[in-house]
Design a protein around this motif. Structure first.
Motif, PDB file in Angstrom:
ATOM      1  N   LEU A  20       0.833  -1.208   0.000  1.00 56.10           N
ATOM      2  CA  LEU A  20       0.000   0.000   0.000  1.00 56.10           C
ATOM      3  C   LEU A  20       0.865   1.255   0.000  1.00 56.10           C
ATOM      4  O   LEU A  20       0.589   2.220  -0.729  1.00 56.10           O
ATOM      5  N   GLN A  21       1.907   1.252   0.813  1.00 60.23           N
ATOM      6  CA  GLN A  21       2.794   2.416   0.858  1.00 60.23           C
ATOM      7  C   GLN A  21       3.512   2.613  -0.476  1.00 60.23           C
ATOM      8  O   GLN A  21       3.697   3.748  -0.929  1.00 60.23           O
ATOM      9  N   THR A  22       3.900   1.508  -1.103  1.00 63.84           N
ATOM     10  CA  THR A  22       4.558   1.587  -2.415  1.00 63.84           C
ATOM     11  C   THR A  22       3.636   2.212  -3.452  1.00 63.84           C
ATOM     12  O   THR A  22       4.084   2.918  -4.373  1.00 63.84           O
ATOM     13  N   GLU A  23       2.323   1.971  -3.318  1.00 62.59           N
ATOM     14  CA  GLU A  23       1.346   2.532  -4.251  1.00 62.59           C
ATOM     15  C   GLU A  23       0.997   3.985  -3.901  1.00 62.59           C
ATOM     16  O   GLU A  23       0.105   4.579  -4.498  1.00 62.59           O
ATOM     17  N   GLY A  24       1.689   4.543  -2.912  1.00 66.43           N
ATOM     18  CA  GLY A  24       1.473   5.941  -2.565  1.00 66.43           C
ATOM     19  C   GLY A  24       0.348   6.184  -1.571  1.00 66.43           C
ATOM     20  O   GLY A  24      -0.082   7.332  -1.394  1.00 66.43           O
ATOM     21  N   ILE A  25      -0.132   5.142  -0.941  1.00 61.43           N
ATOM     22  CA  ILE A  25      -1.224   5.279   0.025  1.00 61.43           C
ATOM     23  C   ILE A  25      -0.653   5.526   1.420  1.00 61.43           C
ATOM     24  O   ILE A  25       0.207   4.776   1.899  1.00 61.43           O
ATOM     25  N   VAL A  26      -1.129   6.578   2.071  1.00 58.96           N
ATOM     26  CA  VAL A  26      -0.719   6.882   3.453  1.00 58.96           C
ATOM     27  C   VAL A  26      -1.513   5.980   4.392  1.00 58.96           C
ATOM     28  O   VAL A  26      -2.742   6.045   4.448  1.00 58.96           O
ATOM     29  N   LEU A  27      -0.801   5.124   5.133  1.00 60.97           N
ATOM     30  CA  LEU A  27      -1.509   4.109   5.930  1.00 60.97           C
ATOM     31  C   LEU A  27      -2.150   4.649   7.202  1.00 60.97           C
ATOM     32  O   LEU A  27      -3.193   4.169   7.626  1.00 60.97           O
ATOM     33  N   TYR A  28      -1.532   5.623   7.815  1.00 67.28           N
ATOM     34  CA  TYR A  28      -2.009   6.062   9.115  1.00 67.28           C
ATOM     35  C   TYR A  28      -2.252   7.571   9.132  1.00 67.28           C
ATOM     36  O   TYR A  28      -1.559   8.317   9.827  1.00 67.28           O
ATOM     37  N   THR A 133     -10.633   5.304   1.587  1.00 73.67           N
ATOM     38  CA  THR A 133      -9.419   5.808   2.214  1.00 73.67           C
ATOM     39  C   THR A 133      -8.933   4.790   3.239  1.00 73.67           C
ATOM     40  O   THR A 133      -9.685   4.417   4.156  1.00 73.67           O
ATOM     41  N   VAL A 134      -7.716   4.313   3.060  1.00 72.24           N
ATOM     42  CA  VAL A 134      -7.138   3.383   4.037  1.00 72.24           C
ATOM     43  C   VAL A 134      -6.689   4.194   5.249  1.00 72.24           C
ATOM     44  O   VAL A 134      -5.890   5.124   5.129  1.00 72.24           O
ATOM     45  N   LEU A 135      -7.224   3.853   6.419  1.00 74.65           N
ATOM     46  CA  LEU A 135      -6.920   4.606   7.639  1.00 74.65           C
ATOM     47  C   LEU A 135      -5.926   3.881   8.545  1.00 74.65           C
ATOM     48  O   LEU A 135      -5.075   4.507   9.164  1.00 74.65           O
ATOM     49  N   THR A 136      -6.056   2.568   8.644  1.00 77.99           N
ATOM     50  CA  THR A 136      -5.161   1.777   9.493  1.00 77.99           C
ATOM     51  C   THR A 136      -5.034   0.381   8.923  1.00 77.99           C
ATOM     52  O   THR A 136      -6.044  -0.261   8.615  1.00 77.99           O
ATOM     53  N   LYS A 137      -3.809  -0.100   8.818  1.00 77.57           N
ATOM     54  CA  LYS A 137      -3.581  -1.472   8.394  1.00 77.57           C
ATOM     55  C   LYS A 137      -3.324  -2.330   9.631  1.00 77.57           C
ATOM     56  O   LYS A 137      -2.414  -2.071  10.409  1.00 77.57           O
TER      57      LYS A 137
END
Length: 504
Positions: A20-28, A133-137
């Protein structure tokens, strides 16, 4: 598993977080702007039809289930208020996002969803996701859906997992929160003021119990965690307040069982110019009103019984209770006879040997024969002076005090009395307790000279009572173990950090 500073995260989930981070998504991210809770959506869109609504909602919650149907996903998303189905179609999301979501989101993750509301063909109100929106993994897998978390040891140690997967557990603690709020409201409506008194005390008192001891480095002084707030609250009555209470955390260095925890919660209240009869009445009022306002009924099932909190409640002297319920007429028997009979019913020999009169024997017989049989709310009064160092003497009966205890479902729920306000008598009783301490009784009360000094300035006639909130919550929720109604019950610390099997 991948270990980070002694904590073993799941490698598969760490890999998805990295994806997810590699795809530019901020996880937290720091926040997410919700427009509705789940329940608010269900209420506002109760008349939803199959066509998506013209308005859009934004909700957030934890994923509890994901169902994959190729180019569509169905997610069960939950927040504190409830749960909803989220419908995700590939062509409804920005290009490429569907594949990322499908590959990397799973049960336990927390997301935000925005989109219109519609009703599916099977009639379920759902949100058609246009933004996710991904908020927490989540880096750990939740216990599987159908059996949940059922290992009691792990449930108590990792209550956060218990709360996530067991809805009835969340409901228990919702009831607890509301019950305490209702008690506070009821006390305020009755004109009582709430105060806070010290938890760290140089002298402990207010009950017969073994304390927790600590040391204050700056003061170079031994301090104790309070066993009760009583002596400080009565100082406030001396100071001129007339109706006061405290919802207090107390600490007693004692055994742990289904109805005892070393850290527990009570409400203590004191009322100037009234006696223990008035305290019985207000105890009835507080508990009945609290149960009714919390549970919407005055009749509750508990274990195999139905408990009625409707007033008035039964009132008996301890002597009557031992005679009529226990079948023993204490004061018609000699000490020798009581000792022999006591051994037959299982009273410890040491306790029998320490009982120096029939009043003390009565307490032993009450504990052995009567207490567990008091199912419906019952006030027991007429306690001996020997175990009541803070209660006013009964002027009508030598050797007894104006004290009561409330029993429900075989448990003590409250302890109250007409407060002793004679400073000379109080000093003498403290000195007797101090002698017991010197003889090795770790539960005897310390001699609090400052409290005696306060009494010397004048405590008006006062009634007081302490009510056990934890046990009241047990009754309100139907739980027979105090661990079920304490978020984090006292337990022995584990020697190492391990992930145990959830299976019972």
């Amino acid at each position: 598993m991948a270990e980070k500073n002694g904590i073993t995260f799941e490698e598969q989930r760490l890999a998805k977080a990295l994806n997810l981070q590699t795809e530019g998504i901020v996880l937290y991210p720091s926040a997410y702007q919700r427009t509705h809770t789940m329940q608010e959506v269900l209420t506002e869109y109760a008349d939803a039809i199959h066509d998506p609504s013209s308005s859009k909602v934004a909700v957030a919650g934890r994923i509890y289930a994901v169902r994959d149907h190729g180019n569509t996903l169905f997610i069960d998303l939950r927040d504190e208020s409830g749960h909803m189905q989220i419908f995700i179609r590939k062509n409804s999301l920005p290009e490429g996002l569907f594949a990322i979501i499908k590959k990397n989101l799973e049960r336990g993750d927390i997301i935000g969803v925005k989109g219109p509301v519609f009703r599916t063909k099977v009639g379920e109100i759902s949100i058609w996701a246009e933004e996710i929106t991904v908020l927490t993994k989540s880096l750990f897998t939740l216990p599987e859906k159908f059996h949940g978390l059922i290992n009691p040891e792990k449930r108590y140690r990792q209550r956060y997992i218990d709360l996530i997967v067991n809805e009835d557990v969340r409901q228990t603690f919702t009831v607890r929160s509301r019950l305490i709020s209702n008690i506070r409201r009821i006390m305020t409506e009755k004109g009582f003021l709430e105060f806070e008194t010290p938890i760290l005390q140089p002298i402990y008192g207010g009950a017969n119990a073994r304390p927790f001891t600590t040391h204050h480095n700056f003061l170079d002084q031994t301090l104790f965690l309070r066993i009760a707030p009583e002596l400080y609250l009565k100082r406030l009555i001396v100071g001129g307040f007339e109706k006061i209470f405290e919802i207090a955390k107390n600490f007693r260095n004692e055994d742990i069982d289904t109805s005892h925890n070393p850290e527990f919660t009570t409400i203590e209240l004191y009322w100037a110019y009234v006696d223990y009869h008035a305290m019985m009445q207000i105890t009835e009022e507080i508990i009945t009103e609290t149960i009714k306002s919390t549970c919407d009924t005055a009749t509750l099932p508990y274990k195999d019984e139905i408990i009625s909190f409707e007033r008035p409640w039964r009132t008996m002297s301890m002597e009557e209770a031992v005679r009529d319920i226990g079948g023993v007429d204490i004061f018609s028997l000699s000490m020798e006879e009581l000792t022999v009979e006591g051994k037959k019913i299982g009273i410890e020999s040491q306790k029998l040997a320490e009982a120096t009169n029939q009043r003390k024997m009565m307490l032993l017989y009450f504990d052995a024969l009567v207490e567990e049989k008091l199912i419906q709310p019952t006030f027991i009064y007429g306690y001996p002076v020997e175990n009541s160092p803070l209660a006013k003497r009964d002027p009508t009966r030598e050797g007894f005090v104006e004290r009561f205890e409330l029993f429900i479902a075989g448990m003590e729920l409250a302890n109250g009395f007409s407060e002793l306000n004679d400073p000379v008598d109080q000093l003498q009783r403290f000195e007797k307790q101090e002698e017991l301490r010197r003889l090795g009784n770790e539960e005897a009360t310390m001699n609090d000279y400052d409290f005696v000094t306060a009494l010397g300035y004048g405590l008006p006639p006062t009634g007081g009572v302490g009510i056990g909130i934890d046990r009241l919550v047990m009754l309100a929720t139907g739980h027979s173990s105090i661990k079920e109604i304490l978020l984090f019950p006292s337990m022995k610390t584990e020697s190492s950090h391990t992930e145990e099997d959830d299976a019972a």
